[in-house]
Design a protein around this motif. Structure first.
Motif, short mmCIF file in Angstrom:
data_model
loop_
_atom_site.label_atom_id
_atom_site.label_comp_id
_atom_site.label_asym_id
_atom_site.label_seq_id
_atom_site.Cartn_x
_atom_site.Cartn_y
_atom_site.Cartn_z
N PRO A 242 -4.57 8.19 0.67
CA PRO A 242 -3.69 6.83 0.47
C PRO A 242 -3.30 6.91 -1.08
N ALA A 243 -1.96 6.87 -1.37
CA ALA A 243 -1.68 6.94 -2.72
C ALA A 243 -2.17 6.06 -3.53
N PHE A 244 -2.10 4.68 -2.98
CA PHE A 244 -2.71 3.28 -3.84
C PHE A 244 -4.17 3.64 -4.23
N LEU A 245 -5.00 3.82 -3.20
CA LEU A 245 -6.54 4.03 -3.48
C LEU A 245 -6.65 5.14 -4.70
N ARG A 246 -5.73 6.21 -4.35
CA ARG A 246 -5.88 7.27 -5.26
C ARG A 246 -5.72 6.96 -6.78
N GLY A 247 -4.38 6.25 -6.78
CA GLY A 247 -3.99 5.84 -7.91
C GLY A 247 -5.12 4.81 -8.80
N ALA A 248 -5.66 3.68 -7.97
CA ALA A 248 -6.42 3.04 -8.50
C ALA A 248 -7.69 3.38 -9.01
#
Length: 115
Positions: free
Chosen positions: A86-92
């Motif tokens: 998941p892009a959001f989790l990876r970015g966070a």
């Protein structure tokens, strides 16, 4: 041609060279510190402070710190991009790790230069 926005202009070869270079610098720093312990009969606070007050040791320590942070960042980036989809989790998580590594850099600079 497809551009990967997550790499920010880096390539696998660039990362490979940075990882290997940082590993070599960290190995040399380890031998440098080990040499200090082998050649010093008794390590006291004054001896340790004298060793780290030298410009050569300070510069080498900062270089080793930068190498450690580069090595850690590339490793974290590779693990997160491989295992966190998941892009959001990876970015966070990348943001959290980046802030943490930046904090380590600031604390390392303050510790070495005694500001």
């Amino acid at each position: 041609m497809v551009n990967n926005a997550a790499t920010v202009g880096r390539s696998g070869v660039h990362d490979f060279i940075l990882i290997r270079t940082s590993a070599i610098i960290l190995a040399l720093y380890t031998f440098y510190i080990l040499g200090f312990f082998v050649t010093t009969n008794e390590v006291t606070y004054d001896v340790w402070q004298g060793f780290f007050s030298g410009l050569c040791t300070k510069v080498f320590t900062i270089l080793a710190l930068f190498s450690l942070l580069v090595h850690a960042w590339i490793g974290i980036w590779q693990v997160l991009s491989d295992y966190i989809k998941p892009a959001f989790l990876r970015g966070a998580l990348q943001f959290i790790f980046a802030v943490t590594l930046l904090g380590y850099l600031v604390m390392g600079l303050l510790t070495v230069w005694g500001v």
